[in-house]
Design a protein around this motif. Structure first.
Motif, PDB file in Angstrom:
ATOM      1  N   ALA A 129       0.817  -1.216   0.000  1.00  0.00           N
ATOM      2  CA  ALA A 129       0.000   0.000   0.000  1.00  0.00           C
ATOM      3  C   ALA A 129       0.849   1.264   0.000  1.00  0.00           C
ATOM      4  N   LYS A 130       2.129   1.159   0.395  1.00  0.00           N
ATOM      5  CA  LYS A 130       3.006   2.332   0.418  1.00  0.00           C
ATOM      6  C   LYS A 130       3.726   2.560  -0.901  1.00  0.00           C
ATOM      7  N   LYS A 131       3.610   1.620  -1.812  1.00  0.00           N
ATOM      8  CA  LYS A 131       4.318   1.764  -3.079  1.00  0.00           C
ATOM      9  C   LYS A 131       3.721   2.906  -3.898  1.00  0.00           C
ATOM     10  N   PRO A 132       4.558   3.751  -4.469  1.00  0.00           N
ATOM     11  CA  PRO A 132       4.049   4.908  -5.228  1.00  0.00           C
ATOM     12  C   PRO A 132       3.116   4.517  -6.371  1.00  0.00           C
ATOM     13  N   ILE A 160      -3.743  12.825   1.892  1.00  0.00           N
ATOM     14  CA  ILE A 160      -2.755  13.157   2.921  1.00  0.00           C
ATOM     15  C   ILE A 160      -1.361  13.230   2.319  1.00  0.00           C
ATOM     16  N   VAL A 161      -1.015  12.252   1.494  1.00  0.00           N
ATOM     17  CA  VAL A 161       0.321  12.224   0.886  1.00  0.00           C
ATOM     18  C   VAL A 161       0.529  13.440  -0.011  1.00  0.00           C
ATOM     19  N   ILE A 178       1.503  12.486  -6.062  1.00  0.00           N
ATOM     20  CA  ILE A 178       2.129  11.368  -5.362  1.00  0.00           C
ATOM     21  C   ILE A 178       3.577  11.267  -5.830  1.00  0.00           C
ATOM     22  N   PRO A 179       4.556  11.333  -4.934  1.00  0.00           N
ATOM     23  CA  PRO A 179       5.959  11.209  -5.355  1.00  0.00           C
ATOM     24  C   PRO A 179       6.224   9.851  -6.008  1.00  0.00           C
ATOM     25  N   VAL A 185       7.707   8.633  -0.167  1.00  0.00           N
ATOM     26  CA  VAL A 185       6.356   8.350   0.329  1.00  0.00           C
ATOM     27  C   VAL A 185       6.407   7.881   1.773  1.00  0.00           C
ATOM     28  N   ALA A 186       7.363   6.993   2.085  1.00  0.00           N
ATOM     29  CA  ALA A 186       7.491   6.496   3.453  1.00  0.00           C
ATOM     30  C   ALA A 186       7.837   7.631   4.416  1.00  0.00           C
ATOM     31  N   GLN A 187       8.703   8.547   3.992  1.00  0.00           N
ATOM     32  CA  GLN A 187       9.068   9.680   4.847  1.00  0.00           C
ATOM     33  C   GLN A 187       7.878  10.613   5.071  1.00  0.00           C
TER      34      GLN A 187
END
Length: 334
Positions: A129-132, A160-161, A178-179, A185-187
């Motif tokens: 789910a965190k993958k760009p 939010i991102v 979205i980066p 994204v994790a940061q």
């Protein structure tokens, strides 16, 4: 459903007891009246004379009445094709009902919405789910949902991102995206949580395996809502071929139930007409006479359904009971 069945059975039992015992008991009180010698001067005789005159009028003008009935039936029959099997609170109840008017006015405000449903996407592995690329697909899915007729706004982790990315880049609008970098994204997510943000847990699980997209509606029509939910689920399955996609919430359940009941009523009415026609043919022993006997049975149902179609009344759980009710009354009289 069990409570509804029990209450219905009790109501039917109460009607039966009333007809068999209570009504005859009440009618037994009081003195019996002497029969009227001249029935023409009584109320019953007056009503009988009026019906006799009406019958004579029908016989004298039978051609015009038959022609008018055929034209009206055809007109209403065409209106049947315009009936929409859907629940629409404004069309069904109208704004004249204080509760409905207050509810609709609240929904039309900037923050208000009528209903909402969620699209749940379960990805194959943890941290997917965190993958760009998955977040970008979710953002693309959100834009598709925004183009639907009933959608007022959407909510998801992508908002939010994108907000965090835009804020860290001087609030420049071109960074409201979205980066492409997974570490970035994790940061952003870590920074949001460290800053006291709590909404991310609503849109992602702790294992970062599930994504949730919430769609808020500005209006509700069960037929249109069903189409949009199915289309959105199909688009999500196309974008996430390896994921399990499902529409969740109370609204999808209510919509499915609503559509099942409405379509079931339509099929049951057509089946009832078929069964009644077969019974009439068997009783009269002649298929021509049986078909003629069907006219007073189906004509009221066609007229009621046709007027609903022409006047724009949707076929929902409440109005769907009208046509079978009219059909039942007509069968009792024939």
């Amino acid at each position: 459903m069990q409570a509804i069945g029990i209450n219905t059975s009790i109501s039917l039992l109460a009607v039966l007891i009333t007809c068999l015992f209570i009504t005859p008991l009440l009618l037994s009180f009081g003195k019996d009246r002497k029969p009227t010698v001249n029935m023409s001067k009584s109320f019953e005789g007056y009503i009988g004379n009026r019906f006799e005159q009406f019958g004579s009028f029908v016989i004298r003008h039978h051609r015009g009445i038959v022609t008018l009935s055929v034209v009206l039936t055809i007109f209403c029959g065409i209106g049947l094709f315009f009936i929409e099997p859907a629940f629409d609170i404004e069309k069904t109840m109208g704004r004249k009902v204080p509760y409905v008017n207050k509810f609709l006015n609240l929904c039309e405000t900037e923050l208000g919405s009528m209903y909402a449903y969620d699209l749940m996407i379960t990805l194959p592995h943890d941290n997917d789910a965190k993958k760009p690329e998955n977040l970008q697909k979710l953002d693309q899915l959100s834009k598709i949902a925004d183009g639907y007729k009933l959608t007022k706004r959407h909510n998801s982790i992508t908002d939010i991102v994108k907000d965090m990315n835009c804020t860290l880049n001087g609030n420049k609008q071109q960074f409201y995206t979205i980066p492409d970098n997974a570490d970035m994204v994790a940061q952003l997510l870590l920074l949001y949580e460290n800053a006291g943000g709590t909404e991310s847990e609503y849109w992602m699980d702790y294992n970062y395996k599930r994504l949730r997209l919430q769609i808020e509606l500005k209006d509700y029509n069960s037929n249109e809502a069903e189409k949009e939910m199915n289309n959105l689920q199909a688009e999500a399955s196309r974008l996430f071929p390896d994921a399990h996609v499902s529409v969740v919430g109370n609204l999808p359940q209510f919509t499915v139930m609503q559509q099942y009941v409405e379509r079931g009523q339509m099929w049951s009415m057509m089946l009832s007409v078929l069964v009644i026609g077969i019974i009439l043919v068997l009783i009269f022993g002649n298929w021509k006479v049986g078909l003629v006997g069907m006219i007073p049975n189906i004509a009221p149902a066609i007229i009621v359904g046709g007027m609903m179609g022409w006047l724009g009344y949707p076929l929902d759980i409440m109005t769907a009971s009208l046509i079978p009710m009219v059909l039942g009354i007509a069968v009792d009289d024939t």
